[in-house]
Design a protein around this motif. Structure first.
Motif, PDB file in Angstrom:
ATOM      1  N   VAL A 484     -99.577 -42.283   2.375  1.00  0.00           N
ATOM      2  CA  VAL A 484     -99.920 -41.459   1.205  1.00  0.00           C
ATOM      3  C   VAL A 484     -99.196 -40.114   1.303  1.00  0.00           C
ATOM      4  O   VAL A 484     -98.819 -39.680   2.391  1.00  0.00           O
ATOM      5  N   LYS A 485     -99.014 -39.492   0.149  1.00  0.00           N
ATOM      6  CA  LYS A 485     -98.440 -38.145   0.139  1.00  0.00           C
ATOM      7  C   LYS A 485     -99.592 -37.142   0.198  1.00  0.00           C
ATOM      8  O   LYS A 485    -100.546 -37.241  -0.564  1.00  0.00           O
ATOM      9  N   MET A 486     -99.489 -36.202   1.142  1.00  0.00           N
ATOM     10  CA  MET A 486    -100.517 -35.174   1.256  1.00  0.00           C
ATOM     11  C   MET A 486     -99.943 -33.825   0.844  1.00  0.00           C
ATOM     12  O   MET A 486     -98.912 -33.393   1.370  1.00  0.00           O
ATOM     13  N   ASP A 487    -100.585 -33.198  -0.141  1.00  0.00           N
ATOM     14  CA  ASP A 487    -100.165 -31.874  -0.608  1.00  0.00           C
ATOM     15  C   ASP A 487    -101.071 -30.809  -0.014  1.00  0.00           C
ATOM     16  O   ASP A 487    -102.267 -31.050   0.202  1.00  0.00           O
ATOM     17  N   MET A 488    -100.500 -29.638   0.227  1.00  0.00           N
ATOM     18  CA  MET A 488    -101.304 -28.488   0.638  1.00  0.00           C
ATOM     19  C   MET A 488    -101.446 -27.562  -0.574  1.00  0.00           C
ATOM     20  O   MET A 488    -100.437 -27.115  -1.142  1.00  0.00           O
ATOM     21  N   LEU A 489    -102.696 -27.323  -0.978  1.00  0.00           N
ATOM     22  CA  LEU A 489    -102.968 -26.435  -2.124  1.00  0.00           C
ATOM     23  C   LEU A 489    -103.419 -25.087  -1.594  1.00  0.00           C
ATOM     24  O   LEU A 489    -104.340 -25.008  -0.786  1.00  0.00           O
ATOM     25  N   ILE A 490    -102.766 -24.031  -2.049  1.00  0.00           N
ATOM     26  CA  ILE A 490    -103.169 -22.677  -1.671  1.00  0.00           C
ATOM     27  C   ILE A 490    -103.610 -21.976  -2.949  1.00  0.00           C
ATOM     28  O   ILE A 490    -102.808 -21.802  -3.874  1.00  0.00           O
ATOM     29  N   GLN A 532    -106.414 -25.979   0.855  1.00  0.00           N
ATOM     30  CA  GLN A 532    -106.938 -27.342   0.780  1.00  0.00           C
ATOM     31  C   GLN A 532    -105.829 -28.371   1.020  1.00  0.00           C
ATOM     32  O   GLN A 532    -104.683 -28.172   0.596  1.00  0.00           O
ATOM     33  N   ALA A 533    -106.186 -29.448   1.713  1.00  0.00           N
ATOM     34  CA  ALA A 533    -105.280 -30.592   1.859  1.00  0.00           C
ATOM     35  C   ALA A 533    -105.750 -31.659   0.885  1.00  0.00           C
ATOM     36  O   ALA A 533    -106.927 -32.030   0.891  1.00  0.00           O
ATOM     37  N   ALA A 534    -104.844 -32.125   0.018  1.00  0.00           N
ATOM     38  CA  ALA A 534    -105.237 -33.070  -1.021  1.00  0.00           C
ATOM     39  C   ALA A 534    -104.392 -34.332  -0.954  1.00  0.00           C
ATOM     40  O   ALA A 534    -103.177 -34.272  -0.763  1.00  0.00           O
ATOM     41  N   VAL A 535    -105.059 -35.478  -1.102  1.00  0.00           N
ATOM     42  CA  VAL A 535    -104.371 -36.767  -1.191  1.00  0.00           C
ATOM     43  C   VAL A 535    -104.723 -37.372  -2.536  1.00  0.00           C
ATOM     44  O   VAL A 535    -105.876 -37.738  -2.786  1.00  0.00           O
ATOM     45  N   GLY A 536    -103.718 -37.441  -3.422  1.00  0.00           N
ATOM     46  CA  GLY A 536    -103.936 -38.031  -4.752  1.00  0.00           C
ATOM     47  C   GLY A 536    -105.076 -37.397  -5.521  1.00  0.00           C
ATOM     48  O   GLY A 536    -105.886 -38.093  -6.136  1.00  0.00           O
TER      49      GLY A 536
END
Length: 599
Positions: A484-490, A532-536
């Motif tokens: 999965v692609k994991m995005d970091m949200l700031i 936050q670390a977000a997956v999908g």
């Protein structure tokens, strides 16, 4: 000198088994280097090679040796790298030889890369001369090593030459064995020019210098030559041999190993593994074995100062000529500006390239988290190759994702086999076979995802086995995986520099680790910042940076408490508004600190 008196050979071994020291001794014994010029690690030209104690570039050298039979032989030695990341360079160097000296440390025995490099030599049908090095060490066990040669490598133990490169023991025996056992080169009867390019470097004043092995024919100054892969023609400006410095010669004949300087100016023109032939009378087909080098690890490299972009581009072009396995292409990032997407053979290769950019070109660079190539099948049946998290498709359009896997061979002392198996399982791998080598060591054959062994696997292996463990790997294709692609949200905004492709089971722990790191490097703002670390779209980890608080009640000198409350309420309202419209400022050094710290 006739071809029958020429011997081309290479030295192969595990890291730190004494290849470079033996090269120094062979040059000393043949008086190739004047005594005043002698120094340790003579063939390691880069400071980086000397510091790390590893060979990064293969270095040929031509020596003349008067043997016991009274004849003078021309010996062409090709020193090769030992690390797994440079196995292609080893293979190309071995293709230019007829024999190989296989060095084994008498104190440590056969290691994982000894086996791997021997397979490369067997693939080229080379004559193997086993040498047991470091016999002067107190821990050396020659008889045990002879048994290992027979049991693991199927080489007769009595053929092994006991030696010590450092103490100068057995050097003449090795030279005599090369003369007696390694066959002379055989020239093609048609005598047409065939040269194999096994390496190249870039010279600021003379352009591309191609390292060649002449298989048939003659190459000399002024001759028109043609590269068979590109089809381009050039005029030869100079030919010569390495002694070990470049030494010009009138011509190179069949069996010679040396260099050719033609008017080549760009990286694309000099392809390692290509065949040089005469332009007027070309050979009908190229020499076998040429293939494009496929990078396995990708990372973004950006200049710290955006104004250095053009200088970094020029530096990478020059590096690519020196290192054909290194590839790059332009890319841009919202956070880091303009940079390059670079391909490497492995993590050590990536580290070497970054270090060379800093030292040789004085470039201050930052690299993104390394990633591998994933094969993605979409729901419409189309195939996609993904080497950058930015181009990872949405989950709903993905049918299947395949990740690269490697066959890993690990040699460890028997006491650590349980810990080693646990590490393999942690990295989503499986142990396919265990083999007892001797009363001390065990060899594990495992299958592991390449992405899992990139960053810290070798470090953990070394620390777990107190330095006695060794590993080697080879690519074993692709297999389906739940990536999965994991995005970091700031503060709700995704920051693409920190995006990564991870296995779904590891997304939470990796996201928590990255969020903790970011919390330490992002400065406090006047409002609470959520990381936050977000997956999908689903949040899997979170950290918060507390708001920086200004003391608004400092100007109140007494009076009613309601005055202070009024000021605090006003501040609270202001923070709410700021949270709605405020932007989080992530300083450049925050990216550098997080990305440089790796895993």
């Amino acid at each position: 000198m006739p071809t029958s008196l020429t011997r081309n050979f290479s030295i192969i071994a595990h890291i730190d088994h004494g290849k470079t020291t033996l090269s120094d001794r062979l040059m000393g014994a043949t008086n190739t280097v004047a005594q005043r010029d002698e120094k340790e690690q003579l063939l390691d030209a880069m400071d980086l090679e000397r510091e790390k104690g590893i060979t990064i570039k293969s270095h040929p050298v031509a020596m003349e040796y008067k043997a016991m039979d009274g004849k003078t032989y021309k010996l062409n030695l090709l020193d090769t790298p030992g690390h797994v990341d440079f196995s292609y360079e080893v293979a190309r160097s071995l293709a230019a030889c007829e024999g190989a000296i296989l060095m084994v440390d008498a104190a440590q025995g056969v290691e994982a890369q000894t086996v791997a490099n021997l397979h490369l030599a067997h693939a080229q049908n080379l004559v193997i001369i086993p040498v047991l090095n470091k016999i002067d060490l107190p821990a050396a066990d020659v008889e045990k090593c002879r048994r290992q040669l027979e049991d693991i490598l199927a080489i007769p133990g009595e053929d092994a030459i006991p030696a010590s490169a450092k103490a100068g023991i057995g050097i003449i025996d090795i030279l005599e064995a090369v003369v007696a056992r390694v066959p002379a080169p055989v020239e093609n009867p048609d005598k047409l020019l065939r040269c194999s390019v096994f390496d190249s470097i870039y010279d600021t004043y003379r352009g591309v210098v191609s390292y060649v092995r002449v298989f048939s024919g003659t190459v000399k100054k002024g001759q028109r030559i043609k590269l068979m892969h590109t089809g381009k023609t050039y005029e030869v400006k100079e030919v010569g041999v390495f002694t070990p410095k470049m030494s010009a010669r009138p011509q190179l004949v069949a069996g010679d190993v040396g260099y050719v300087i033609a008017n080549m100016k760009s990286a694309d023109e000099a392809k390692i593994g290509d065949t040089i032939t005469d332009n007027t009378h070309p050979c009908p087909e190229p020499l076998p074995g040429y293939k494009e080098i496929q990078p396995m690890v990708f990372s973004g490299i950006y200049p710290v100062e955006s104004s250095d972009y053009e200088a970094l581009k020029a530096a990478m072009a020059k590096l690519q000529i020196n290192d054909a396995a290194f590839t790059y292409g332009s890319e841009s990032s919202t956070a880091l500006g303009f940079g390059f997407r670079c391909g490497f053979l492995g993590l050590l290769h990536m580290e070497i390239i970054q270090e060379r950019l800093r030292r040789e070109f004085n470039m201050d660079v930052i690299s993104t988290y390394p990633s591998v190539i994933y094969q993605v099948t979409l729901t419409d049946g189309s195939e996609l190759i993904v080497d950058n998290p930015t181009f990872f498709p949405e989950t709903q359009v993905i049918q299947e994702i395949r990740e690269p896997v490697v066959n890993v061979y690990i040699m460890v002392p028997g006491d650590y086999i349980g810990d080693m198996m646990q590490l393999v399982l942690e990295k989503r791998g499986e142990v396919t076979n265990t083999e007892t080598i001797d009363d001390m060591r065990v060899m594990l054959s495992c299958v592991l995802p390449l992405g899992e062994i990139l960053v810290d696997f070798n470090d953990k292996l070394k620390s777990m086995t107190r330095g006695y463990g060794s590993m080697d790997y080879e690519h074993a294709g692709y297999r389906p995986a739940n990536m999965v692609k994991m995005d970091m949200l700031i503060a709700g905004d995704p920051v693409e520099a920190f995006s990564t492709i991870v296995h779904r089971d590891k997304a939470e722990s990796y996201g928590r680790m990255l969020a903790t790191k970011l919390k330490d490097v992002i400065p406090p703002h006047l409002f609470v910042v959520a990381i936050q670390a977000a997956v999908g779209g689903k949040i899997v980890a979170r950290e918060s940076i507390s708001a920086m608080r200004k003391n608004v009640t400092a100007k109140c000198y007494g009076g009613d408490i309601t005055r202070k409350r009024k000021l605090l309420e006003k501040q609270k309202e202001g923070k709410k508004k700021m949270k709605m419209f405020g932007k989080v400022n992530i300083p450049q050094d925050a990216f550098i600190k997080v990305l440089k710290s790796g895993d």
